[in-house]
Design an enzyme around this catalytic site. Structure first.
Site, mmCIF file in Angstrom:
data_model
loop_
_atom_site.group_PDB
_atom_site.id
_atom_site.type_symbol
_atom_site.label_atom_id
_atom_site.label_comp_id
_atom_site.label_asym_id
_atom_site.label_seq_id
_atom_site.Cartn_x
_atom_site.Cartn_y
_atom_site.Cartn_z
ATOM 1 N N ASN A 197 2.027 -5.085 -3.153
ATOM 2 C CA ASN A 197 0.636 -5.452 -2.861
ATOM 3 C C ASN A 197 -0.192 -4.206 -2.546
ATOM 4 O OD1 ASN A 197 -1.274 -7.630 -2.198
ATOM 5 N ND2 ASN A 197 -1.098 -6.968 -0.068
ATOM 6 N N GLU A 207 -6.064 -10.859 -1.141
ATOM 7 C CA GLU A 207 -6.820 -10.613 0.102
ATOM 8 C C GLU A 207 -8.329 -10.547 -0.168
ATOM 9 O OE1 GLU A 207 -5.441 -7.249 2.360
ATOM 10 O OE2 GLU A 207 -3.327 -7.650 1.925
ATOM 11 N N ASP A 230 -12.179 -10.421 -0.315
ATOM 12 C CA ASP A 230 -13.468 -10.592 0.369
ATOM 13 C C ASP A 230 -14.475 -9.673 -0.309
ATOM 14 O OD1 ASP A 230 -12.626 -8.156 1.521
ATOM 15 O OD2 ASP A 230 -12.272 -9.033 3.487
ATOM 16 N N GLU A 277 0.803 -1.230 0.000
ATOM 17 C CA GLU A 277 0.000 0.000 0.000
ATOM 18 C C GLU A 277 0.839 1.285 0.000
ATOM 19 O OE1 GLU A 277 -2.730 -0.534 3.276
ATOM 20 O OE2 GLU A 277 -3.474 -2.416 2.466
ATOM 21 N N HIS A 334 -10.382 -6.331 -1.946
ATOM 22 C CA HIS A 334 -11.423 -6.087 -0.931
ATOM 23 C C HIS A 334 -12.523 -5.316 -1.660
ATOM 24 C CE1 HIS A 334 -9.017 -7.402 2.448
ATOM 25 N NE2 HIS A 334 -8.002 -6.674 2.009
HETATM 26 O O1 G3I Z 1 -4.467 -9.493 18.894
HETATM 27 C C1 G3I Z 1 -4.523 -8.187 19.504
HETATM 28 C C2 G3I Z 1 -5.064 -8.296 20.895
HETATM 29 O O2 G3I Z 1 -4.156 -9.046 21.665
HETATM 30 C C3 G3I Z 1 -5.253 -6.885 21.454
HETATM 31 O O3 G3I Z 1 -5.826 -6.950 22.720
HETATM 32 C C4 G3I Z 1 -6.168 -6.043 20.544
HETATM 33 C C5 G3I Z 1 -6.328 -4.629 21.030
HETATM 34 O O4 G3I Z 1 -6.437 -3.688 19.975
HETATM 35 O O5 G3I Z 1 -5.556 -6.011 19.275
HETATM 36 C C6 G3I Z 1 -5.412 -7.307 18.673
HETATM 37 O O6 G3I Z 1 -4.779 -7.151 17.453
HETATM 38 C C7 G3I Z 1 -5.512 -6.571 16.412
HETATM 39 C C8 G3I Z 1 -5.540 -7.540 15.233
HETATM 40 O O7 G3I Z 1 -6.124 -6.930 14.096
HETATM 41 C C9 G3I Z 1 -6.330 -8.824 15.549
HETATM 42 O O8 G3I Z 1 -7.662 -8.526 15.793
HETATM 43 C C10 G3I Z 1 -4.823 -5.281 15.999
HETATM 44 O O9 G3I Z 1 -4.946 -4.328 17.037
HETATM 45 C C11 G3I Z 1 -5.425 -4.743 14.732
HETATM 46 O O10 G3I Z 1 -4.654 -3.633 14.293
HETATM 47 C C12 G3I Z 1 -5.396 -5.815 13.661
HETATM 48 O O11 G3I Z 1 -6.025 -5.325 12.502
HETATM 49 C C13 G3I Z 1 -5.570 -5.842 11.283
HETATM 50 C C14 G3I Z 1 -5.277 -4.701 10.308
HETATM 51 O O12 G3I Z 1 -4.891 -5.222 9.052
HETATM 52 C C15 G3I Z 1 -4.114 -3.842 10.810
HETATM 53 O O13 G3I Z 1 -2.917 -4.576 10.885
HETATM 54 C C16 G3I Z 1 -6.665 -6.742 10.689
HETATM 55 O O14 G3I Z 1 -6.855 -7.891 11.524
HETATM 56 C C17 G3I Z 1 -6.244 -7.222 9.306
HETATM 57 O O15 G3I Z 1 -7.301 -7.915 8.701
HETATM 58 C C18 G3I Z 1 -5.894 -6.018 8.426
HETATM 59 O O16 G3I Z 1 -5.391 -6.543 7.223
HETATM 60 C C19 G3I Z 1 -5.089 -5.597 6.188
HETATM 61 C C20 G3I Z 1 -3.880 -6.130 5.440
HETATM 62 O O17 G3I Z 1 -2.819 -6.350 6.330
HETATM 63 C C21 G3I Z 1 -3.478 -5.173 4.331
HETATM 64 N N1 G3I Z 1 -4.591 -4.921 3.432
HETATM 65 C C22 G3I Z 1 -5.835 -4.471 4.063
HETATM 66 C C23 G3I Z 1 -6.242 -5.473 5.159
HETATM 67 C C24 G3I Z 1 -7.550 -5.053 5.800
HETATM 68 O O18 G3I Z 1 -7.377 -3.813 6.471
#
Ligand code: G3I
Length: 339
Positions: free
Chosen positions: A191, A257, A259, A150, A227
């Site tokens: 990506n 990715e 969905d 990105e 997405h």
């Molecule tokens: O696992 C921790 C947990 O221990 C903690 O208590 C909680 C508090 O905020 O956070 C949890 O982690 C979170 C994780 O998702 C699992 O739920 C992170 O904060 C959160 O930032 C994370 O979000 C991810 C996001 O990227 C940011 O990294 C999403 O799951 C993930 O689906 C999303 O994926 C992105 C790709 O990497 C890039 N392309 C877009 C895609 C969707 O946004």
């Protein structure tokens, strides 16, 4: 009651797919296609059904979060590979490949990095050390890396980030070169989202990767995140045209990715699920038809654990299995097109 019904349906699905051996994984394998899903370590550790369906239906996985900078490198002098290793081990045990995601992103950075006041040389040294450490750690275990994620903004300019602001635009080229030095055999991808078809953002990505190729920067392909929304489906013709022009640069194109949100669509639930199935079917068809697309990865596989309700806080059902792990029309559409 609802849960009991879900459990019965799940059981009958498991019996019927075992009896017919009709699953995405075996069908994809026959087409020479990698079919994958993003995976959450915590869920994998807790849920046997998640593990079972994942191993049955997919021959590739992407860590949804645990190979990003923040979870992997929480302190300057400390890496935490354990949660990512859980996924790599699972992949090995189940004969699946791993897509590494992601080495350089503006998001999910640790506080020590974001809050530091770095000179250009210091930040280059941090990035180089991170890439060398991570790519070498997973050498031979990860088949392809999203090296840069990105880096182009929605207005088609270079996205403002700590990397661009402190190092300058050549951080992109450096990242690819360092990743290649760390593992000359692994495939390296750029990506991004919102750039699946032909538009100003995909034009900017095309120009970026063309310039990398022209300068012999080691890049193997472009990931189209996909997405998307059922009510605004990507045009199959435009996605095919984008894949083709990237192919003419000698690049592979992977769906990385996918969905498909349905909540904005109008109509009954059945109509929304049909519209969603059509998008999955069309994009799989485009990938199978393209000469340079052999990998199709979903961002999760069950609506129970999609990032959209969890992270965006938007109720939706964007994946191919419902919350009870029953296959949806989108699953049947993929089976049909792969068959
Ligand atoms: O696992 C921790 C947990 O221990 C903690 O208590 C909680 C508090 O905020 O956070 C949890 O982690 C979170 C994780 O998702 C699992 O739920 C992170 O904060 C959160 O930032 C994370 O979000 C991810 C996001 O990227 C940011 O990294 C999403 O799951 C993930 O689906 C999303 O994926 C992105 C790709 O990497 C890039 N392309 C877009 C895609 C969707 O946004």
């Amino acid at each position: 009651m609802l849960l009991a019904l879900g459990a019965v349906l799940t059981l009958s699905l498991m019996c019927s797919t075992q009896a017919t051996n009709l699953n995405l994984r075996s069908l994809a394998q026959k087409q020479g296609l990698n079919i994958g899903a993003a995976v959450l370590t915590g869920v994998l550790q807790k849920e046997p059904t998640y593990r079972r369906v994942l191993a049955r239906e997919f021959n590739m996985l992407t860590p949804e979060n645990h190979m990003k900078f923040k979870p992997l490198h929480p302190e300057r002098d400390r890496y935490d590979f354990a949660p990512a290793d859980v996924l790599v081990d699972f992949a090995k045990e189940n004969d699946m490949q791993v897509r590494g995601h992601t080495l350089v992103w503006h998001h999910s950075l640790p506080e020590w990095l974001e809050k530091g006041e770095w000179t250009r040389e210091e930040l280059m040294a941090i990035l180089q050390e991170h890439i060398y450490t991570v790519v070498e750690r997973y050498r031979g275990q990860v088949v392809e890396w999203d090296v840069v994620n990105e880096a182009i903004a929605d207005d088609a300019s270079l996205r403002k980030s700590i990397w661009l602001n402190v190092i300058g635009s050549d951080y992109i080229e450096m990242a690819f070169r360092w990743a290649h030095e760390a593992d000359p055999t692994v495939k390296l991808f750029y990506n991004d989202y919102g750039s699946e078809g032909i538009n100003s953002k995909s034009d900017a990505i095309y120009a970026l990767v063309k310039s990398l190729r022209d300068r012999h920067v080691p890049i193997d392909g472009v990931g189209l995140q996909m997405h998307v929304r059922a009510d605004k489906p990507p045009s199959a013709e435009k996605v095919a045209a984008n894949m083709k022009r990237l192919g003419e640069l000698g690049l592979e194109v992977h769906i990385t990715e996918m969905d498909v949100k349905i909540e904005h669509a109008t109509g009954t639930l059945e109509e929304k699920l049909t519209a969603q199935a059509n998008v999955y079917r069309d994009m799989m068809q485009v990938c199978l038809t393209a000469e340079n697309c052999d990998t199709f990865v979903l961002w999760g596989f069950t609506d129970l654990h999609s990032w959209i309700p969890r992270y965006l806080k938007q109720p939706d059902s964007p994946l191919i299995f419902d919350k009870f792990y029953n296959p949806k029309p989108a699953y049947d559409a993929l089976v049909e097109v792969l068959n």
